[in-house]
Design an enzyme around this catalytic site. Structure first.
Site, PDB file in Angstrom:
ATOM      1  N   GLY A  86     -61.158  62.436 -59.780  1.00  0.00           N
ATOM      2  CA  GLY A  86     -60.178  63.377 -59.826  1.00  0.00           C
ATOM      3  C   GLY A  86     -60.210  62.980 -61.462  1.00  0.00           C
TER       4      GLY A  86
ATOM      5  CG  ASP B   8     -54.829  61.131 -63.919  1.00  0.00           C
ATOM      6  OD1 ASP B   8     -54.521  61.963 -64.569  1.00  0.00           O
ATOM      7  OD2 ASP B   8     -54.514  61.391 -63.022  1.00  0.00           O
TER       8      ASP B   8
ATOM      9  CB  CYS C 128     -54.348  51.613 -51.671  1.00  0.00           C
ATOM     10  SG  CYS C 128     -55.821  51.847 -51.784  1.00  0.00           S
TER      11      CYS C 128
ATOM     12  CB  CYS D 271     -55.494  59.862 -50.350  1.00  0.00           C
ATOM     13  SG  CYS D 271     -55.978  58.224 -49.430  1.00  0.00           S
TER      14      CYS D 271
END
Length: 350
Positions: free
Chosen positions: A12, A14, A93, A191
């Site tokens: 991504g 970021d 996570c 996700c």
């Protein structure tokens, strides 16, 4: 000597800009992409991360963490719904995968630091001799809520380069530096459920969880039939298909033992006292009762409260103003009462 920093590269914008910023600052940067599940989206993310790493001229590895992710995140997610809870998989996570196994792999590769694209800040408080975890400058993108489990063992080794940037700045930098992900959409909330159909996911994974039962009111009167407890969460109104007098109805409780979904009015959703377990403290465990700002879900506004420590890693939090739809399984995160910027810690709502 250059410090080596491992960047968690998801593919991504970021994490890509994170790697680019650190490379420009002179760090010895290595990129690591975690393969968390199988599928086209996962393959595309790994390819995007590798493409960015090649442009930046940094080493890059894709590591298969699917077993850890399945055990500690997906199974946790499924089991929580089976127990009438609404979990936040990002919290699990971060604890087990990103700041657990990934950090272990980063150290094996000689990394001194681990960097992610989270919108949060860290700072060292020299007066108190502790590292602090702070909100990101862009409050709209602040992700400190899902990082409350970071402790003094790990905080000295964590970098969040995106902390002081707006999301628009991030995309502009990515475009300026020729990173092909500059216009890639933000990732979805969960996700591993790309279509965001969590009920469909649960049915595919564990169809037996969905056992039809009764909707009941607070007095136990049956007012309809439900399709299975995992299909509902506290505060839900849509999809109940309950008509007649007494409505509109909202889910106010999930009684797994009786396989009942309790419904009531909007007023029934408010409560002042919240208990949490599995509590973790960023700066060390405080003493006695103290004031704080509490946040009962990612999208909620923090609210003044009093915190009382209890036995067995639990806390009892009393809010000054009743909170709407307090939900078991979500994280209750505490910020300092003075500024609301410092993360004190948190736990999972019981």
């Amino acid at each position: 000597m250059q410090k080596r920093v491992a960047v968690a590269m998801s593919g991504g914008v970021d994490s890509s800009v994170t790697a680019a910023l650190l490379k420009r600052k002179g760090y010895d940067v290595i990129g690591i992409t975690m393969r968390l599940w199988d599928g086209e989206a996962a393959e595309k993310s790994a390819d995007d991360a590798k493409a960015v790493a090649d442009i930046l001229g940094i080493p890059h590895d894709t590591l298969d963490f699917s077993d850890t992710f399945r055990r500690d995140v997906i199974e946790y997610f499924i089991d929580a719904y089976g127990r009438g809870k609404t979990p936040n998989p990002c919290v699990a996570c971060n604890r087990c995968v990103k700041f657990g196994r990934l950090w272990e792999e980063a150290r094996r590769r000689g990394a001194d630091l681990l960097a992610t694209g989270h919108y949060a800040r860290t700072a060292y408080d020299a007066e108190r001799g502790v590292y602090t975890l702070l909100r990101g400058s862009d409050r709209r993108k602040d992700q400190s809520y899902v990082l409350y489990q970071l402790t003094q063992d790990l905080l000295p080794h964590v970098l969040f380069p995106m902390a002081d940037f707006e999301k628009s700045d991030t995309r502009a930098m990515a475009q300026e530096w020729g990173l092909p992900v500059f216009n890639k959409p933000d990732s979805q909330d969960i996700c591993f459920i790309p279509d965001n159909d969590y009920k469909g996911f649960l049915r595919r994974e564990r169809a037996g969880m969905f056992k039809a039962g009764n909707f009941v009111d607070a007095d136990g009167r049956v007012i309809g039939r439900h399709e299975g407890i995992p299909a509902y969460t506290i505060g839900q109104r849509r999809g109940l298909n309950l008509g007649g007098p007494g409505g509109p109805y909202y889910v106010t409780a999930l009684d797994v033992a009786r396989n009942q979904v309790v419904v009531g009015s909007n007023d029934d959703l408010f409560s002042s006292e919240v208990r949490a377990e599995g509590v973790s403290w960023v700066e060390g465990e405080p003493e006695g009762r103290f004031r704080a700002l509490g946040k009962i879900r990612y999208a909620a506004k923090e609210s003044p409260c009093t915190v009382q420590l209890e036995e067995h890693g639990r806390i009892c939090v009393t809010f000054d103003q009743p909170q709407r739809a307090v939900t078991a399984g979500q994280a209750l995160v505490l910020y300092d009462a003075e500024t609301g910027d410092r993360v004190l810690g948190g736990g999972i709502i019981m």
